[in-house]
Scaffold this active site. Sequence first.
Site, PDB file in Angstrom:
ATOM      1  N   ARG A 222       0.733  -1.207  -0.242  1.00 38.94           N
ATOM      2  CA  ARG A 222       0.018  -0.052   0.125  1.00 38.94           C
ATOM      3  C   ARG A 222       0.878   1.228   0.044  1.00 38.94           C
ATOM      4  NH1 ARG A 222      -4.473  -2.149   4.395  1.00 38.94           N
ATOM      5  NH2 ARG A 222      -5.539  -3.509   2.608  1.00 38.94           N
TER       6      ARG A 222
ATOM      7  N   GLU B  21      -5.495  -3.216  16.321  1.00 37.60           N
ATOM      8  CA  GLU B  21      -5.042  -1.831  15.946  1.00 37.60           C
ATOM      9  C   GLU B  21      -4.461  -1.065  16.874  1.00 37.60           C
ATOM     10  OE1 GLU B  21      -7.678   0.297  12.980  1.00 37.60           O
ATOM     11  OE2 GLU B  21      -5.809   1.753  12.790  1.00 37.60           O
TER      12      GLU B  21
ATOM     13  N   ARG C 118       1.302  -1.819   7.101  1.00 39.79           N
ATOM     14  CA  ARG C 118       0.635  -3.328   7.321  1.00 39.79           C
ATOM     15  C   ARG C 118       0.226  -3.750   5.950  1.00 39.79           C
ATOM     16  NH1 ARG C 118      -4.430  -4.625   6.799  1.00 39.79           N
ATOM     17  NH2 ARG C 118      -5.400  -2.301   7.047  1.00 39.79           N
TER      18      ARG C 118
END
Lengths: 646, 251
Positions: free
Chosen positions: A338, A433, A443
Amino acid sequence: MAKIDARIPEGPVAQKWTNYKKNQKLVNPANKRKLDIIVVGTGLAGAAAAASFGEMGFNVKIFTIQDSPRRAHSIAAQGGINAAKNYPNDGDSVNRLFSDTVKGGDYRAREANVYRLAEVSTSIIDQCVAQGVPFAREYGGLLDNRSFGGAQVSRTFYARGQTGQQLLLGAYQALMRQVNLKTVKLYTRNELVDIVLVDGKARGIISRDLVTGETQRHFGHAVVMATGGYGNTFFLSTNAMGSNGSAAWQAYKKGAMFANPCFAQIHPTCIPVHGEFQSKLTLMSESLRNDGRIWVPAKKEDAEAIRAGKLKPTDIAEENRDYFLERRYPAFGNLVPRDVASRAAKERCDAGFGVGTTGLAVYLDFKESIERLGKDVIEARYGNLFQMYEKIVDDNPYDTPMMIYPAIHYTMGGVWVDYELQTTIPGLFCAGEANFSDHGANRLGASALMQGLADGYFVLPYTVQNYLADDIKTPRMTGDEKEFVETEKAVKDRFEKIRNVNGNRSVDSIHKELGLVMWDFVGMARNKEGLQQAIEKIRAIKKEFWSNVRIPGDKEGMNIELEKANRLADFIEIGELMAIDALNREESCGGHFREEFQTEDGEAMRQDDKFAYVSCWEYKGDGQEPELHKEELKFEDVKLIQRNYK
Amino acid sequence: MEKNINITLKVWRQKNAREKGRFETYQVKDVSTGSSFLEMMDILNEQLINEGNEPVAFDHDCREGICGMCSLYINGRPHGPDDGVTTCQLHMRKFKDGDTIWIEPWRSAGFPVIKDLIVDRTAFDKIIASGGYVSVNTGGVPDANAIPIPKPDADEAMDAASCIGCGACVAACKNGSAMLFVSAKVSQLALLPQGKVEAARRAKNMVAKMDELGFGNCTNTGACEVECPKGISVAHIARLNREFLKAKVQD
């Protein structure tokens, strides 16, 4: 630095969890009945832990700010959950999932925790199937898998685009079964507002009933916080409106260390911002990158024409498109992690190739997949996401490419915990989290669900029991002890103080101001000067809040503005700590990109000799600089190399 | 294309469960049709706060149609005039300049009002607690692939499991029945081998709890299916009835 001890068990990494369980202390059934555990938060980690504690025979109290445990934001996770089952026979293993996660986290996670996560991942899938979670299946009746970013295997289990929903409902149902059996007492619309310490140990919480506005004192031999991340510091994020960092922040103020606060994940595939009244950003699942190709026009004039509404994306010929992820990262293509995908999109938009009316968007195109697989297949895989997109944007993604842009999605940083998920406050545990432990600086997709359930079902039931084994002679407290009474009074004073500001600005207007500072200076690209400015600006916002916020309504009864203000007061301080941490970390790694530290082709450049540590911040009082402690990270099983997805 | 519209709102205001409520009228100007309905409510609340008034309390959270927190009866329809969406996914492009929009809370005996547009839906949790699960503990379960499940069954179970527990079905029903909600869970679990073992008992317990909590009976009007934002089919009610009858026969 005696304060930071991760208490990692002896032995090779693959044996640590086995060794831990072999040597841990247990509590016998008769004693379990005498022990109370408070769980705060009903997402995957909290619900799974509370259900498991109840099944084991402990007395559990669980708290949620929502009207039902099922509303926790885990519900919104779309794409899937990773597990090293290797059902597709594509070379996966516990070791592979472990090393992918350490690498994906840009070598800023603790090896021992990550290995345990990979190790228990397979049990999670078994557990969920036994609960009746309707995972996607093949025609042969066995479970189906898909791929996610940062991996070259298919290890992601999914339930359409609603995996988080199905896993959470599984955990919620297990929890409600225990509520029915009276091992768990459920408190809804009830918020943790402080933690009570007795002789240095966590012994309970002060909560606030959001319907009556009254505070309550609750005792527990141990307290587990599973309260999610602090991404809403940015105001606009993919988090739910109510997601907040206040429980974690109260823990910090009571002496728990806060780790790696600057590690926030920016998700590449979100629906772009449309206007100033936007309240939140909607994620389009990473799973879409399995079949969607990301591109912008290769020619600037085409991008300009699209922004002006003179051209449509479908007008751009194939040879005039720049599939920039496939171009820069041929090995992983559209499935890079990401942080890498987000930065690449930002780079193209900053260079003037962005699309949409604002120029802050790139295309995610399904044309080729629809031609290759048929519309039916794409609809079966992503139908609900396409529908969601169409309802928001009023464009049909079957006919025209989606527009996407990065947005704040997840916080890897959080409350520091040791191997047992215990904070630096004895008896205070932190999971999901809300803790910092498993994802390093970035992550991987489909790993949040894995971590939440791993912590809840398969880690805390062992480690909390180990802690409570020394507490079997500790009698229950009534809540009338001076520590409870004093903490409650401090909470009431704080709420009074907020109400008495009586200024001119709404909570949201100040929150939006904070969010813009965070996005501009503590967002996808950071630098020293910007971060210094951010700290000044955030301090000014703090002053503005405490002198100019307006809270209409009464003290008694439901007062939503007061709830929001209390959380915003914490977000402002969290934002400041994020900036301080980002300023301290003079390297680029994962979601933390310092412009001063990049390779010639714009990739993140770590400084392993200086920053291979977890930054752990200790609270020193209001207005005081926090103190930095370091947990040195040792990499014994995974070799430290520059991440390469090329 | 997006444009700005002016609207009149008639909003239900009620201080708490005990006091009487009433409709208040508000004007909201220059709302972008690209805004979501709840963003429009945010604008109204910002306006109210700036005028020194108390904002309208309404439930919402994820704002992407999955958490089930948002509710609202808009112009006589749960979740408003669009189909297949929750209130948070409703956009202002569904309204026209000059429109008057009526906004009420869910109205049902099972869902008492807490404040303004917020109702108490804890009855749904109580129904789930009465049997909406598979009775397994953590650990000690077989491998996930030990029992193959035919894809059509898994898919149908997933259709039922899509329920978000928002309560629109109850709000839409003239009898205030929770049958669609209950049947979705009963049906999901009855379709899967893991849940089949307890299927009849589950149906009996959940229906008994639903009755106890003051929800009405199902008279097959089908309004629930029409208003369900997730398109849960009334066919699940038929499956619930089958399981319920099985349980009764066994008694």
